[in-house]
Motif scaffolding. Sequence first.
Motif, PDB file in Angstrom:
ATOM      1  N   TYR A   5     -34.424 -20.574 -20.950  1.00  0.00           N
ATOM      2  CA  TYR A   5     -35.246 -21.141 -19.888  1.00  0.00           C
ATOM      3  C   TYR A   5     -34.363 -21.663 -18.767  1.00  0.00           C
ATOM      4  CZ  TYR A   5     -39.458 -21.031 -22.764  1.00  0.00           C
ATOM      5  OH  TYR A   5     -40.528 -20.615 -23.529  1.00  0.00           O
ATOM      6  N   GLN A  30     -34.514 -24.391 -15.613  1.00  0.00           N
ATOM      7  CA  GLN A  30     -35.298 -25.512 -15.137  1.00  0.00           C
ATOM      8  C   GLN A  30     -34.655 -26.112 -13.882  1.00  0.00           C
ATOM      9  OE1 GLN A  30     -35.815 -28.950 -17.761  1.00  0.00           O
ATOM     10  NE2 GLN A  30     -37.907 -29.234 -16.996  1.00  0.00           N
ATOM     11  N   PHE A  45     -31.515 -23.777 -20.512  1.00  0.00           N
ATOM     12  CA  PHE A  45     -31.678 -24.174 -21.912  1.00  0.00           C
ATOM     13  C   PHE A  45     -31.816 -22.933 -22.787  1.00  0.00           C
ATOM     14  CE2 PHE A  45     -32.218 -28.699 -21.534  1.00  0.00           C
ATOM     15  CZ  PHE A  45     -32.842 -28.920 -20.313  1.00  0.00           C
ATOM     16  N   PHE A  51     -34.639 -26.770 -28.755  1.00  0.00           N
ATOM     17  CA  PHE A  51     -33.816 -26.487 -27.583  1.00  0.00           C
ATOM     18  C   PHE A  51     -32.386 -26.956 -27.770  1.00  0.00           C
ATOM     19  CE2 PHE A  51     -36.656 -25.137 -24.135  1.00  0.00           C
ATOM     20  CZ  PHE A  51     -37.897 -25.404 -24.675  1.00  0.00           C
ATOM     21  N   GLY A  52     -31.446 -26.234 -27.126  1.00  0.00           N
ATOM     22  CA  GLY A  52     -30.113 -26.752 -26.931  1.00  0.00           C
ATOM     23  C   GLY A  52     -30.150 -27.846 -25.870  1.00  0.00           C
ATOM     24  N   LYS A  53     -29.029 -28.529 -25.679  1.00  0.00           N
ATOM     25  CA  LYS A  53     -28.996 -29.683 -24.778  1.00  0.00           C
ATOM     26  C   LYS A  53     -28.930 -29.310 -23.304  1.00  0.00           C
ATOM     27  CE  LYS A  53     -27.355 -33.132 -28.020  1.00  0.00           C
ATOM     28  NZ  LYS A  53     -26.395 -34.231 -28.304  1.00  0.00           N
TER      29      LYS A  53
END
Lengths: 115, 115
Positions: free
Chosen positions: B36, B38, B89, B105-107
């Motif tokens: 993703y 953002q 992400f 999710f990863g950070k």
Amino acid sequence: DAMVIQNPRYQVTQFGKPVTLSCSQTLNHNVMYWYQQKSSQAPKLLFHYYDKDFNNEADTPDNFQSRRPNTSFCFLDIRSPGLGDAAMYLCATSTEGLGRGHEQYFGPGTRLTVT
Amino acid sequence: GENVEQHPSTLSVQEGDSAVIKCTYSDSASNYFPWYKQELGKRPQLIIDIRSNVGEKKDQRIAVTLNKTAKHFSLHITETQPEDSAVYFCAASMYSGGGADGLTFGKGTHLIIQP
């Protein structure tokens, strides 16, 4: 683009005062999700509904509840908001399970401020 | 539950160069891996995804690779442009059979494209 709608977009509530966030979808998707995203962090899954079946993540605080009265609507209730609950709350939907070939659609989010 | 690690946390590249972001996951049963993008104050937008029966997928300047044995997947962006600047992400989901799972999710990686 208004397939997943969240109301309100901005919500201010007082410490300890119950608040409800709303999500609706025009996609007729079976699955609806709520994520919490704090500033500069990744979204974190709170819970999701598969149709009427509720699935709560193990570390979601009891302060957070959800209701899905019908296919189109899902609500996030925060019973006693604390300052640490200030965040963007993202609603998302998918037709079926993500691992079964279906992607997830996010709504625009509701930014919650706790004073 | 699933744990997703993402590196680097910040990546600065010159416009026109390539960018690579890497993620590892912990649960070998995970079978869906989306990425993703953002932008500040906006919802996460799906840019590409890959499923566990595929090793690589490409969409114009964006590609994702998956190594199931090593449990890692990577995002590759070629010919980077200023509009690629955002937080990216990675995420992982596992279909559990009875219903639907959300995303872990990863950070996040803050990608900065230098003009």
